[in-house]
Motif scaffolding. Structure first.
Motif, short mmCIF file in Angstrom:
data_model
loop_
_atom_site.label_atom_id
_atom_site.label_comp_id
_atom_site.label_asym_id
_atom_site.label_seq_id
_atom_site.Cartn_x
_atom_site.Cartn_y
_atom_site.Cartn_z
N GLY A 10 0.92 -1.48 -0.35
CA GLY A 10 -0.08 -0.16 0.30
C GLY A 10 0.58 1.48 0.05
N GLY A 11 1.73 1.22 0.11
CA GLY A 11 3.15 2.38 0.43
C GLY A 11 3.58 2.97 -1.56
N LEU A 12 3.37 2.05 -2.30
CA LEU A 12 3.73 2.33 -3.92
C LEU A 12 2.64 3.24 -3.89
CD1 LEU A 12 3.85 -1.56 -4.31
CD2 LEU A 12 5.93 0.27 -4.02
N ALA A 13 2.64 4.58 -4.06
CA ALA A 13 1.99 5.40 -4.31
C ALA A 13 1.65 5.50 -5.81
CB ALA A 13 2.16 6.75 -3.91
N GLU A 14 3.14 5.80 -6.50
CA GLU A 14 2.48 5.78 -8.52
C GLU A 14 2.34 4.43 -8.66
OE1 GLU A 14 5.76 8.23 -10.31
OE2 GLU A 14 5.99 9.28 -8.52
N LEU A 15 1.96 3.34 -7.88
CA LEU A 15 1.99 2.18 -8.26
C LEU A 15 0.36 2.12 -9.06
CD1 LEU A 15 2.59 -1.03 -9.00
CD2 LEU A 15 0.93 -1.80 -6.62
N SER A 16 0.11 1.94 -10.73
CA SER A 16 -0.95 1.84 -11.77
C SER A 16 -1.72 0.63 -11.58
CB SER A 16 -0.90 2.72 -12.42
OG SER A 16 -0.25 1.85 -14.09
N HIS A 17 -0.87 -0.79 -12.26
CA HIS A 17 -0.82 -1.91 -12.32
C HIS A 17 -1.07 -2.86 -11.53
CE1 HIS A 17 -2.15 -4.96 -15.90
NE2 HIS A 17 -0.63 -5.57 -15.27
N LEU A 18 -1.19 -3.67 -11.24
CA LEU A 18 -0.82 -4.94 -9.37
C LEU A 18 -1.84 -5.89 -9.84
CD1 LEU A 18 0.18 -5.97 -7.65
CD2 LEU A 18 -1.14 -5.09 -6.28
N ASN A 19 -1.29 -6.92 -10.52
CA ASN A 19 -1.79 -8.43 -11.44
C ASN A 19 -1.06 -9.52 -10.83
OD1 ASN A 19 -3.10 -10.29 -12.39
ND2 ASN A 19 -2.68 -9.84 -14.38
N LEU A 20 -1.70 -10.16 -9.49
CA LEU A 20 -1.03 -11.32 -8.71
C LEU A 20 -1.99 -12.36 -8.87
CD1 LEU A 20 0.58 -9.68 -5.84
CD2 LEU A 20 1.67 -9.51 -7.62
N SER A 21 -2.34 -12.63 -9.63
CA SER A 21 -4.25 -13.50 -10.55
C SER A 21 -2.56 -14.76 -10.36
CB SER A 21 -4.43 -13.15 -11.12
OG SER A 21 -5.27 -12.28 -11.18
N ASP A 22 -3.77 -16.26 -10.29
CA ASP A 22 -2.77 -17.38 -10.51
C ASP A 22 -1.84 -17.42 -9.94
OD1 ASP A 22 -5.34 -17.88 -12.71
OD2 ASP A 22 -4.07 -16.54 -13.80
N ASN A 23 -2.36 -17.49 -8.26
CA ASN A 23 -0.94 -17.58 -7.62
C ASN A 23 -1.48 -18.83 -6.69
OD1 ASN A 23 1.45 -17.09 -8.20
ND2 ASN A 23 0.73 -15.18 -8.59
N ALA A 24 -0.79 -18.65 -5.51
CA ALA A 24 -1.80 -19.70 -3.93
C ALA A 24 -1.06 -18.47 -2.62
CB ALA A 24 -0.61 -20.53 -3.71
N PHE A 25 -1.84 -17.12 -3.20
CA PHE A 25 -1.74 -16.13 -1.97
C PHE A 25 -2.73 -16.51 -0.83
CE2 PHE A 25 1.11 -13.87 -4.98
CZ PHE A 25 2.00 -13.57 -4.12
N GLN A 26 -2.12 -15.99 0.03
CA GLN A 26 -3.91 -16.63 1.53
C GLN A 26 -3.54 -15.37 2.51
OE1 GLN A 26 -1.66 -20.07 3.35
NE2 GLN A 26 -2.50 -21.39 2.09
N GLY A 27 -4.55 -15.81 3.15
CA GLY A 27 -4.43 -14.65 4.47
C GLY A 27 -5.52 -13.15 3.81
#
Length: 981
Positions: free
Chosen positions: A108-125
């Motif tokens: 959340g500290g990436l103030a300039e982030l425009s594209h976040l794609n973490l699909s098709d993994n095994a993230f939890q939480g």
């Protein structure tokens, strides 16, 4: 130019220290699953030159990391909080890996982030609410992970968000009503997420929404009327969401292409305004509670390709004639309703229709006599449980692609068309039972011998008719229901030739005599029902020896004598013997009387005979042992298993094969392998059929086991993409030597290796395979492997998959061949055997086989991955140009994704006017699409050929990806062809 290069070098050298530390921390947590470091992140190379890393070139971003894109590399590990220090990061794309752990809030500290794609993994939480601090975020894709918890309402403050994809997780709670604040949202995907509550009215405020997917949740309530405000919407998909109420007015959605509201509890009528949505191509409203008539207005949907209104149960009236105006329609499903009237003649105008389902209605009248001529593309024709009468139209024989034909529970009469099955080689299900069909002589049964040529035919249901005749010889059939007809006489011995039968039901007829011994040849039989006949004699012991037999019904016949005590007879709940009053014995649970008949009267005589026999047995045994010792030294002991396997096929003599191949002339030699040679031949006793004859070189160690393996495997399996065995020969030649051969169907287009490497194989007349052909061949081979790996009762491992073992028929359909090394999973073999130690061909064999590991389906997947890479690079895995340290797989892997065009086969590109292939530095849009498709296929090949077996994808998953790639590419090609006209 020099100044620019120097500047670039100074820029690379001056990369921010914090950025370098963050990437180093990320790299330290990554692996490829085999323990080796990922194929990027070399510390001796400047960070900005790492694969997938991009740095800014101007202003305050100069020398700062602005993008980290490493999708589809099979990376394992967790995402460290350090990535939150990449202050100027705009794109973080790590989709399609095997990353796990929680998503660090520091993102959340990436103030300039425009594209976040973490699909098709095994993230939890949980989804970090801190992502709401990335105020410039336009794409947030966390699809297909293991995230749980609620959707943070804070995310709804991201006013610039265009894509929000959170589906395929285990989220809880409801859809936040604040979702309506995302004014720029174009795609909202929350399907398969276990969400509850209702659909917020506020979604109707998303004026720019193009795609909305909320299906497969536990949503309650009705569809909000506000969705009718979404004038830009093209895809509306809310199936399986437990919605109620009626369908609101959506007539303002003039751009809508897909409307999917099936499998809910919607009520009301099929809205007439659907006919105003002229752009619709797909409508699915099945499994609801809709009522009323099908509106005539649907006939205005000229672009519609699929219409599914099935399983509503309350739709009444007739099928409107206006549906005949839907010229683009390929699928029409109206099953399980209460439709009345006759078969509308207007439906015969739908020449593109390949799927027609009218099952479980109240339709009546005759089926159109010219239906097969008017609908030549039909693949599925299902009209079960209606009131149709008349005959089965012979014109259905002209629907040459027909796969499923079902007319069960109607009033059809007359004869079954004799032509059925002659042209429809793809038929898999024929169900004509519970009609009034007749057949009184052999001339009426020509269609049965025709069906014998349908290699995919799995189920034939002719029960409850008025048929009288021989049951035929359907060698590929899996299910045969011939119950409750008028068959008399004895069970024909030819039934033993139906080797693939798993279910046989010939109950309720007038059969007499005994159960023929040939029925014991049906090794794969699971269900046998011979009840309600006049069969007699004893219950044959071989039924107890049929290991797969799980249900046996012999009720209401005239069987007598002792019931066996093995196999299926050990399960009293699976064996039905009621109505056979003269049976005895069996296990106690059957509660049959003991078998005392004449036993006690003859006990003394039997005892005397037994004692006499036992007194001379030692002498007989000694004589026999001496004779056996002498005989073994004169001639090798025959293998009883080979005899058993040979009995599974119609035998052919050595002389016939000599005649067919012109004495195994060299002119007829079409291939040679480890254990023998293959000749082209023509069988004169079988309508001059052209065949391929594989002659085993029995002097080669392991050749006999190879013969056994190939026979045993091909005896069990049936699939359109596996080579078909026709017969075998296990005999002696004219010199008295042992001779073994297998006869296959002949496939005229040779093998895949000859097409990929024509100069080497001397096949320069072959044209290069284009991209479409290679995709189809790759899918064919994957389909055959999926079938083998899912085969019951035990998966089959091919063990030697490579291009030379992929044969191509006249339509360029691929057939996997050469099962000489095949094994059933966990099959035991003699470790001393040369055959038992063989694990395929160098370059294609899985690396774990080199250290003596047992064969596995993952080993086949590895071979398939290498085959894919060879198909699309046209380079053999053993080519010397790679060197031992690189190899084909690493050669391709190093080029992906940016330089795939440099390693792909340049013959895949279209030729210029002078016949030369387009150079890689002059690609146009079409060429780039070809390169993109090839790159996607190569990534699948890389995933299949991972070093560690557990890291390889399942062949079924690879198959689905390839089919999606093919469909998308062919759609582009079709659209280009249409636009150019």
């Amino acid at each position: 130019m020099a100044t620019g290069v120097a500047s670039s070098r100074r820029h690379v050298a001056a990369v921010d220290v914090d950025d370098g530390l963050a990437l180093t921390a990320f790299m330290a947590r990554m692996s490829t699953g085999s323990g080796s470091p990922p194929p990027w992140g070399n510390r001796s190379v400047p960070v900005c030159r790492w694969r997938g890393v991009a740095c800014g070139a101007r202003g305050r971003r100069r020398g700062r990391v602005v993008a980290l894109e490493l999708p589809g590399l099979g990376l394992r590990g967790t995402v460290p909080p350090d990535l939150g220090n990449l202050t100027y990061l705009r794109r973080l794309h790590l989709a399609g890996n095997r990353l796990h752990g929680v998503l660090p809030p520091e993102l959340g500290g990436l103030a300039e982030l425009s594209h976040l794609n973490l699909s098709d993994n095994a993230f939890q939480g949980q989804i970090p609410a801190s992502l709401a601090n990335c105020t410039g975020l336009e794409v947030l894709a966390l699809y297909n992970n293991r995230l749980h918890g609620e959707i943070p309402p804070e995310l709804c403050s991201l006013r610039g968000l265009r894509v929000l994809s959170l589906g395929m997780n285990t989220l809880t709670g409801s859809i936040p009503s604040e979702i309506g604040n995302l004014a720029n949202l174009m795609t909202l995907n929350l399907q398969f997420s276990n969400l509850t509550g209702g659909i917020p009215e506020e979604i109707g405020d998303l004026a720019g929404l193009v795609g909305l997917g909320l299906g497969s949740n536990q949503l309650a309530g009705s569809i909000p009327a506000s969705l009718g405000n979404l004038s830009a919407l093209k895809y509306l998909s809310i199936p399986s969401a437990e919605l109620t109420g009626s369908i609101p007015s959506l007539q303002n959605l003039s751009s809508l292409l897909v409307l999917e509201l099936g499998e809910n509890n919607l009520q009301g009528t099929v809205p007439a305004w659907l006919g105003n949505l002229s752009s619709l191509v797909f409508v699915s409203l099945q499994q609801n509670r809709l009522s009323g008539h099908i509106p005539e207005s649907l006939g205005r949907l000229q672009m519609l390709t699929s219409l599914d209104l099935s399983q509503n149960n309350l739709i009444s009236g007739s099928i409107p004639d206006s549906l005949g105006n839907l010229g683009a329609l390929s699928s029409l499903r109206l099953d399980y309703n209460k439709l009345e009237g006759s078969f509308p003649p207007s439906l015969l105008n739908l020449s593109s229709l390949d799927d027609l389902g009218l099952q479980s209605n109240r339709l009546s009248g005759a089926l159109p006599p010219d239906i097969g001529n008017k609908l030549p593309n039909l693949q599925r024709f299902v009209v079960d449980i209606n009131q149709f009468h008349g005959t089965i139209p012979p014109s259905l024989c002209n629907a040459t692609m027909l796969q499923v034909l079902q007319t069960v529970y109607n009033f059809l009469s007359g004869r079954i068309p004799q032509c059925l099955g002659i042209q429809q080689k793809s038929l898999s299900v024929v169900a004509l039972s519970k009609n009034q069909l007749e057949a009184t002589n052999d001339a009426d049964w020509v269609f049965l011998s025709s069906l014998a040529n349908c290699s995919n035919l799995n189920a034939l249901d002719l029960g409850y008719n008025k048929l009288q005749a021989e049951m035929g010889n359907l060698k590929n059939l899996g299910e045969f229901d011939f119950s409750s007809n008028n068959i008399s006489g004895e069970i024909p011995t030819s039934i033993g030739e139906c080797k693939s039968l798993q279910q046989l039901n010939i109950s309720g007829n007038s059969l007499q005599g005994i159960i023929p011994s040939s029925l014991g040849q049906l090794k794969g039989l699971l269900v046998l029902d011979l009840s309600d006949n006049n069969l007699s004699g004893g219950i044959p012991a071989f039924l107890g020896g049929m290991r797969g037999l799980s249900i046996l019904n012999l009720s209401y016949n005239k069987f007598e004598g002792e019931v066996p005590r093995d196999g299926v007879f050990l399960n009293a709940t699976a064996t039905f013997l009621t109505g056979n009053d003269d049976l005895c014995g069996g296990i106690p649970e059957m509660k049959l009387p003991p078998c005392f008949n004449q036993t006690t009267k003859k006990a003394s005589r039997k005892l005397i005979i037994i004692i006499s026999i036992c007194s001379i047995m030692p002498l007989i045994t000694l004589i026999f042992m001496l004779f056996a010792f002498y005989y073994r030294n004169k001639k090798a002991k025959p293998n009883p298993q080979i005899s058993l396997i040979s009995e599974q096929y119609t035998r052919v003599s050595y002389a016939e094969l000599v005649n067919a191949t012109n004495g195994f002339a060299s002119d007829n030699l079409i291939g040679a392998g480890s254990f023998g040679s293959v000749y082209k031949g023509r069988m004169t006793n079988n309508d001059q059929q052209v065949v391929a004859v594989k002659v085993l070189n029995l002097t080669q160690r392991g050749a006999s086991q190879s013969f056994m393996a190939e026979c045993e495997t091909l005896r069990c399996v049936r699939h359109r993409n596996l080579v078909k065995i026709l017969t075998v020969c296990s005999s002696i030649d004219f010199q008295g030597n042992e001779f073994k051969a297998i006869v296959y169907e002949y496939l005229p287009n040779g093998n895949l290796d000859q097409w990929l490497h024509p100069n080497i194989m001397g096949q320069s007349e072959h044209k290069a395979l284009d991209l479409t052909a290679r995709l189809r061949i790759a899918i064919d081979v994957a389909s055959s492997l999926e079938y083998l790996h899912q085969y019951k009762p035990s998966p089959i491992i091919h063990c030697d998959l490579k291009p030379s073992n992929v044969l191509l028929d006249s339509d360029m359909v691929a057939h996997v061949s050469d099962f000489g090394l095949a094994r059933f999973l966990h099959q035991e073999s003699e470790k001393s055997s040369g055959w038992a130690s063989m694990r395929g061909t160098v370059g294609y064999a899985a690396p774990e086989y080199g250290i003596g590991n047992e064969v596995s389906i993952q080993g086949d997947v590895y071979s398939y991955g290498i085959l894919l890479l060879e198909m699309f690079t046209r380079k053999r895995p053993t080519d010397g140009e790679f060197g031992e340290a690189v190899g084909l797989r690493k050669y391709v892997q190093m080029a992906l994704p940016d330089n795939a065009a440099n390693v792909m086969d340049q013959q895949l590109l279209p030729e210029t006017e002078d016949g030369e292939a387009i150079k890689s530095n002059s690609y146009n849009g079409k060429d780039l699409r070809i390169a993109c498709v090839t790159s996607s296929v190569m990534r699948i090949g890389i995933s299949c050929s991972e070093e560690a077996p557990t890291d390889r994808v399942q062949i079924g998953d690879a198959l689905k990806e390839l089919q999606a790639i093919r469909d998308k590419f062919e759609k582009h090609v079709s659209n280009e062809g249409t636009s150019s006209q």
